[in-house]
Scaffold this active site. Structure first.
Site, PDB file in Angstrom:
ATOM      1  CG  ASN A   9      -8.642   1.547  -0.689  1.00 52.09           C
ATOM      2  OD1 ASN A   9      -9.804   1.513  -1.094  1.00 52.09           O
ATOM      3  ND2 ASN A   9      -8.023   2.684  -0.392  1.00 52.09           N
ATOM      4  N   GLY A 172      -0.289   5.327  -5.864  1.00 52.04           N
ATOM      5  CA  GLY A 172      -0.639   5.327  -7.280  1.00 52.04           C
ATOM      6  C   GLY A 172       0.434   5.896  -8.186  1.00 52.04           C
TER       7      GLY A 172
HETATM    8  P1  13P Z   1      -1.701   2.167  -4.629  1.00 56.09           P
HETATM    9  O1  13P Z   1      -1.395   0.757  -4.203  1.00 56.09           O
HETATM   10  O2  13P Z   1      -2.441   2.271  -5.912  1.00 56.09           O
HETATM   11  O3  13P Z   1      -0.484   3.038  -4.576  1.00 56.09           O
HETATM   12  O4  13P Z   1      -2.716   2.759  -3.520  1.00 56.09           O
HETATM   13  C1  13P Z   1      -2.376   2.677  -2.193  1.00 56.09           C
HETATM   14  C2  13P Z   1      -3.539   3.092  -1.374  1.00 56.09           C
HETATM   15  O5  13P Z   1      -3.920   4.254  -1.358  1.00 56.09           O
HETATM   16  C3  13P Z   1      -4.251   2.059  -0.599  1.00 56.09           C
HETATM   17  O6  13P Z   1      -5.145   2.623   0.305  1.00 56.09           O
END
Ligand code: 13P
Length: 254
Positions: A9, A172
């Site tokens: 994503n 994140g």
């Molecule tokens: P991160 O891998 O940046 O934590 O994001 C995960 C996410 O929201 C994927 O859809």
């Protein structure tokens, strides 16, 4: 056996030119990953250039969102049929859409229905917030989200639905869930889908974990028989995503 999924994503990153360059840099090793479905989710404006860049590879493509409406006067929106011209996949109900754009379970359900009616495979996202987990409400929140987002879907299409468990506090933040937490919720999701659609559908359902997944921690998750892959954000913007996809394939073919 459930084919595992490595999903990238990209969120609001990589315009058309950058998408093209990034895919050019990783398409050989990424396309060579076997034993897992590898799917990229670029922003809408980059779908066409990504579509061209993946030609000749087994890499799949998906959109990050879709409209619940079939078409017409909805400025700025994209219908499932339009997505399906370039993609086989779509994400519905990502927590960022739920949090920043007010998407409710009912809206996510309508988007999931729209995706299925256009022969897309939707990745439906669920996940609790930090305050829910701290208040011991994670299971209750997930139960509400699954029942609300996946209710009343056509039985013949439900087999195309994939669920991603993405705890909001892990997205994140560099603070991934523990394997145990992810497994517990995956088992809950499978049980809930079993209640709604029967054991056969539940057993075949693919459930992904998302939230601070990296090449260093992905194996821990996908070594679990309850988890069928990962939905990756930050690390999917780097060549590291190739290592993640390889690790997912390796864990399931071992
Ligand atoms: P991160 O891998 O940046 O934590 O994001 C995960 C996410 O929201 C994927 O859809």
């Amino acid at each position: 056996m459930r084919t595992p999924i490595a999903a990238a994503n990209w969120k609001m990153n990589f315009g058309p030119r950058q998408a093209e360059q990034f895919i050019a840099a990783i398409r050989e090793p990424l396309g060579a990953v076997s034993g897992a479905e590898v799917v990229l989710f670029p922003p809408f404006i980059s779908l066409d250039s990504a579509y061209r860049a993946i030609q000749g590879t087994a890499i799949g493509l998906g959109a990050q969102n879709l409209s619940e409406h079939p078409g017409g006067a909805f400025t700025g929106e994209t219908s499932a049929i339009m997505v399906a011209e370039l993609c086989r996949w779509v994400i519905a109900g990502h927590s960022e859409r739920r949090q920043y754009y007010g998407e409710t379970d009912e809206l996510v359900r309508q988007k999931t229905l729209a995706a299925l009616s256009a022969d897309l495979s939707p990745i439906v996202c669920v996940g609790e917030r930090l305050e829910d987990r701290e208040a011991n409400l994670a299971e209750r929140v997930i139960t509400t989200q699954i029942r609300g987002s996946l209710g009343g879907l056509p039985a013949e299409a439900i087999g195309r639905v994939v669920v991603a468990y993405e705890p909001v506090w892990a997205i994140g933040t560099g603070r991934a869930a523990t394997r145990q937490d992810a497994e517990d919720i995956a088992q809950l999701i499978r049980a809930l889908v079993g209640e709604q659609y029967g054991q056969g559908i539940a057993d075949a359902l693919r459930i992904l974990y998302g939230g601070s997944v990296t090449a260093a921690n992905v194996t821990e998750f996908v070594a679990s028989p309850h988890l069928d892959g990962a939905l990756v954000g930050t690390a999917s913007l780097r060549p590291e995503f190739v290592d993640i996809a390889r690790a997912i394939a390796a864990a399931k073919t071992a």
